[in-house]
Design a protein around this motif. Structure first.
Motif, PDB file in Angstrom:
ATOM      1  N   ARG A 165     -17.593  57.127   8.942  1.00 30.12           N
ATOM      2  CA  ARG A 165     -18.702  56.269   8.481  1.00 30.12           C
ATOM      3  C   ARG A 165     -19.373  56.882   7.317  1.00 30.12           C
ATOM      4  NH1 ARG A 165     -19.181  54.064  13.918  1.00 30.12           N
ATOM      5  NH2 ARG A 165     -20.716  55.883  14.332  1.00 30.12           N
ATOM      6  N   GLU A 166     -19.624  58.355   7.416  1.00 30.20           N
ATOM      7  CA  GLU A 166     -20.148  58.732   6.347  1.00 30.20           C
ATOM      8  C   GLU A 166     -19.234  58.849   5.157  1.00 30.20           C
ATOM      9  OE1 GLU A 166     -21.355  62.583   7.477  1.00 30.20           O
ATOM     10  OE2 GLU A 166     -23.373  61.760   8.498  1.00 30.20           O
ATOM     11  N   ILE A 167     -17.902  59.274   5.490  1.00 27.02           N
ATOM     12  CA  ILE A 167     -16.916  59.323   4.364  1.00 27.02           C
ATOM     13  C   ILE A 167     -16.406  58.081   3.535  1.00 27.02           C
ATOM     14  CG2 ILE A 167     -14.356  59.914   4.115  1.00 27.02           C
ATOM     15  CD1 ILE A 167     -14.847  61.713   6.401  1.00 27.02           C
ATOM     16  N   HIS A 168     -16.405  56.780   4.510  1.00 30.65           N
ATOM     17  CA  HIS A 168     -16.284  55.616   4.031  1.00 30.65           C
ATOM     18  C   HIS A 168     -17.248  55.212   3.384  1.00 30.65           C
ATOM     19  CE1 HIS A 168     -16.030  50.874   5.104  1.00 30.65           C
ATOM     20  NE2 HIS A 168     -15.523  51.216   4.093  1.00 30.65           N
ATOM     21  N   LYS A 169     -18.623  55.406   3.626  1.00 35.86           N
ATOM     22  CA  LYS A 169     -19.878  55.259   2.466  1.00 35.86           C
ATOM     23  C   LYS A 169     -19.570  55.866   1.213  1.00 35.86           C
ATOM     24  CE  LYS A 169     -24.606  55.469   2.241  1.00 35.86           C
ATOM     25  NZ  LYS A 169     -26.123  56.122   2.965  1.00 35.86           N
ATOM     26  N   ALA A 170     -19.159  57.126   1.215  1.00 33.90           N
ATOM     27  CA  ALA A 170     -18.964  57.942  -0.167  1.00 33.90           C
ATOM     28  C   ALA A 170     -17.574  57.255  -0.807  1.00 33.90           C
ATOM     29  CB  ALA A 170     -18.428  59.282   0.425  1.00 33.90           C
ATOM     30  N   ILE A 171     -16.597  56.772  -0.126  1.00 31.10           N
ATOM     31  CA  ILE A 171     -15.669  56.220  -0.784  1.00 31.10           C
ATOM     32  C   ILE A 171     -15.997  54.788  -1.486  1.00 31.10           C
ATOM     33  CG2 ILE A 171     -13.315  54.990  -0.781  1.00 31.10           C
ATOM     34  CD1 ILE A 171     -12.805  57.050   1.594  1.00 31.10           C
ATOM     35  N   LYS A 172     -16.810  54.184  -0.837  1.00 28.55           N
ATOM     36  CA  LYS A 172     -17.169  52.797  -1.445  1.00 28.55           C
ATOM     37  C   LYS A 172     -18.257  53.180  -2.557  1.00 28.55           C
ATOM     38  CE  LYS A 172     -19.061  50.934   2.265  1.00 28.55           C
ATOM     39  NZ  LYS A 172     -19.808  50.038   3.056  1.00 28.55           N
ATOM     40  N   ALA A 173     -19.085  54.178  -2.345  1.00 31.72           N
ATOM     41  CA  ALA A 173     -19.855  54.774  -3.541  1.00 31.72           C
ATOM     42  C   ALA A 173     -19.081  55.143  -4.657  1.00 31.72           C
ATOM     43  CB  ALA A 173     -20.879  55.927  -3.126  1.00 31.72           C
ATOM     44  N   ALA A 174     -18.121  55.735  -4.604  1.00 28.59           N
ATOM     45  CA  ALA A 174     -17.361  56.249  -5.530  1.00 28.59           C
ATOM     46  C   ALA A 174     -16.548  55.093  -6.348  1.00 28.59           C
ATOM     47  CB  ALA A 174     -16.311  57.320  -5.165  1.00 28.59           C
ATOM     48  N   GLU A 175     -16.127  54.141  -5.550  1.00 26.22           N
ATOM     49  CA  GLU A 175     -15.482  53.056  -6.043  1.00 26.22           C
ATOM     50  C   GLU A 175     -16.547  52.275  -6.947  1.00 26.22           C
ATOM     51  OE1 GLU A 175     -14.191  48.873  -6.689  1.00 26.22           O
ATOM     52  OE2 GLU A 175     -15.760  49.801  -5.262  1.00 26.22           O
ATOM     53  N   LYS A 176     -17.745  52.180  -6.445  1.00 25.22           N
ATOM     54  CA  LYS A 176     -18.927  51.356  -7.271  1.00 25.22           C
ATOM     55  C   LYS A 176     -19.125  52.137  -8.519  1.00 25.22           C
ATOM     56  CE  LYS A 176     -23.317  49.119  -6.376  1.00 25.22           C
ATOM     57  NZ  LYS A 176     -24.559  49.069  -5.619  1.00 25.22           N
ATOM     58  N   GLU A 177     -19.037  53.427  -8.472  1.00 26.97           N
ATOM     59  CA  GLU A 177     -19.447  54.287  -9.600  1.00 26.97           C
ATOM     60  C   GLU A 177     -18.303  54.034 -10.603  1.00 26.97           C
ATOM     61  OE1 GLU A 177     -21.628  56.204 -12.464  1.00 26.97           O
ATOM     62  OE2 GLU A 177     -22.141  55.548 -10.491  1.00 26.97           O
ATOM     63  N   ALA A 178     -17.147  54.101 -10.046  1.00 26.82           N
ATOM     64  CA  ALA A 178     -15.939  53.846 -11.043  1.00 26.82           C
ATOM     65  C   ALA A 178     -15.824  52.554 -11.872  1.00 26.82           C
ATOM     66  CB  ALA A 178     -14.633  53.758 -10.250  1.00 26.82           C
ATOM     67  N   ASP A 179     -16.269  51.522 -11.132  1.00 24.03           N
ATOM     68  CA  ASP A 179     -16.491  50.111 -11.535  1.00 24.03           C
ATOM     69  C   ASP A 179     -17.710  50.011 -12.769  1.00 24.03           C
ATOM     70  OD1 ASP A 179     -14.480  48.463 -10.514  1.00 24.03           O
ATOM     71  OD2 ASP A 179     -15.946  47.608  -9.031  1.00 24.03           O
ATOM     72  N   LYS A 180     -18.880  50.714 -12.380  1.00 22.45           N
ATOM     73  CA  LYS A 180     -19.905  50.815 -13.476  1.00 22.45           C
ATOM     74  C   LYS A 180     -19.167  51.566 -14.709  1.00 22.45           C
ATOM     75  CE  LYS A 180     -23.832  52.171 -12.262  1.00 22.45           C
ATOM     76  NZ  LYS A 180     -24.800  52.951 -11.618  1.00 22.45           N
ATOM     77  N   LEU A 181     -18.570  52.674 -14.595  1.00 27.72           N
ATOM     78  CA  LEU A 181     -17.898  53.508 -15.776  1.00 27.72           C
ATOM     79  C   LEU A 181     -17.154  52.501 -16.664  1.00 27.72           C
ATOM     80  CD1 LEU A 181     -17.690  57.029 -14.612  1.00 27.72           C
ATOM     81  CD2 LEU A 181     -18.711  56.239 -16.820  1.00 27.72           C
ATOM     82  N   LYS A 182     -15.997  51.687 -15.699  1.00 27.71           N
ATOM     83  CA  LYS A 182     -15.235  50.932 -16.359  1.00 27.71           C
ATOM     84  C   LYS A 182     -15.833  49.720 -17.383  1.00 27.71           C
ATOM     85  CE  LYS A 182     -13.398  47.480 -13.811  1.00 27.71           C
ATOM     86  NZ  LYS A 182     -12.799  46.584 -12.950  1.00 27.71           N
ATOM     87  N   ARG A 183     -16.805  49.160 -16.629  1.00 25.81           N
ATOM     88  CA  ARG A 183     -17.693  48.222 -17.774  1.00 25.81           C
ATOM     89  C   ARG A 183     -18.289  48.816 -18.632  1.00 25.81           C
ATOM     90  NH1 ARG A 183     -18.818  46.516 -12.132  1.00 25.81           N
ATOM     91  NH2 ARG A 183     -20.976  47.485 -12.329  1.00 25.81           N
TER      92      ARG A 183
END
Length: 226
Positions: free
Chosen positions: A49-67
């Motif tokens: 679950r910790e790893i899953h949370k880290a993956i979701k956080a990285a994807e969210k940060e990538a989205d922010k950078l893309k925008r």
């Protein structure tokens, strides 16, 4: 008095650093996948679950950078490549983070554990797919140098070698994915049908991860050819 740099104001914020950072974060999302699969195999669901949370956080940060890149990428004529090509590159890079999150979401949504007979082959495919992302990242990290030399000279040839290695790795994932599907096909009668369906889906996403990394390289290759 605050110093002002007229040239800095003219050119605005360089887009290259954020583009490279975006690919770095997308690759980090992918790099969590082997550990996620191993944690589930070990029945360490707290860690999973910790790893899953880290993956979701990285994807969210990538989205922010893309925008951010889309908002701040200069529209001036000083970019040596078309603005649309750099925006397309970021969109393709984003698929790496999205695919990693999609895999993790399916995996954790079902508390998935691959059968023992599949597990080594799954880890092998995952490792090779992640290596594709890492190779794509290394090529993107050369983008600022490519821009400085106007996409000519030795730097271009060096990046082309990187992209050839990326293509070779992606072809390896095709073979690994085919072998894994054959293995799963032979196990189908021993497994619950719904589980089988999701195993196929999960392994397909691992192949998609490698395909997305190769697409990053393909887009960079197009920039080199211009």
């Amino acid at each position: 008095m605050v110093s002002r740099n007229p040239l800095g104001n003219l050119f605005g914020r360089s887009p290259i650093g954020p583009i490279q950072e975006h690919m770095q974060i997308a690759t980090e999302a992918a790099e969590h996948l082997p550990e996620l699969i191993q944690a589930a195999a070990d029945n360490n669901w707290d860690r999973a679950r910790e790893i899953h949370k880290a993956i979701k956080a990285a994807e969210k940060e990538a989205d922010k950078l893309k925008r951010s890149v889309r908002r701040h990428l200069p529209k001036s004529l000083f970019l040596p490549v078309p603005r649309s090509d750099l925006l397309a590159l970021v969109a393709i890079q984003d698929q790496v983070a999205n695919t990693a999150k999609d895999f993790a979401s399916i995996f954790m949504g079902r508390d998935m554990r691959f059968p023992d007979k599949m597990f080594p082959a799954v880890l092998e495919l995952t490792a090779t797919s992640v290596a594709c992302c890492q190779h794509a990242l290394r090529a993107i990290q050369e983008l600022d140098e490519l821009l400085e030399v106007g996409f000519t000279g030795r730097e271009v040839k060096r990046v082309e070698v990187m992209l050839k290695e990326l293509d070779k790795l992606e072809r390896s994932t095709d073979k690994q994915q085919f072998a894994l599907r054959r293995k799963l096909f032979r196990l189908e009668n021993e497994l619950p049908p719904v589980d089988v369906m999701f195993y196929y889906r999960a392994t397909a996403l691992l192949g998609t991860l490698a395909d997305s990394a190769e697409s990053v390289g393909d887009r960079l290759q197009i920039l080199l050819a211009k």
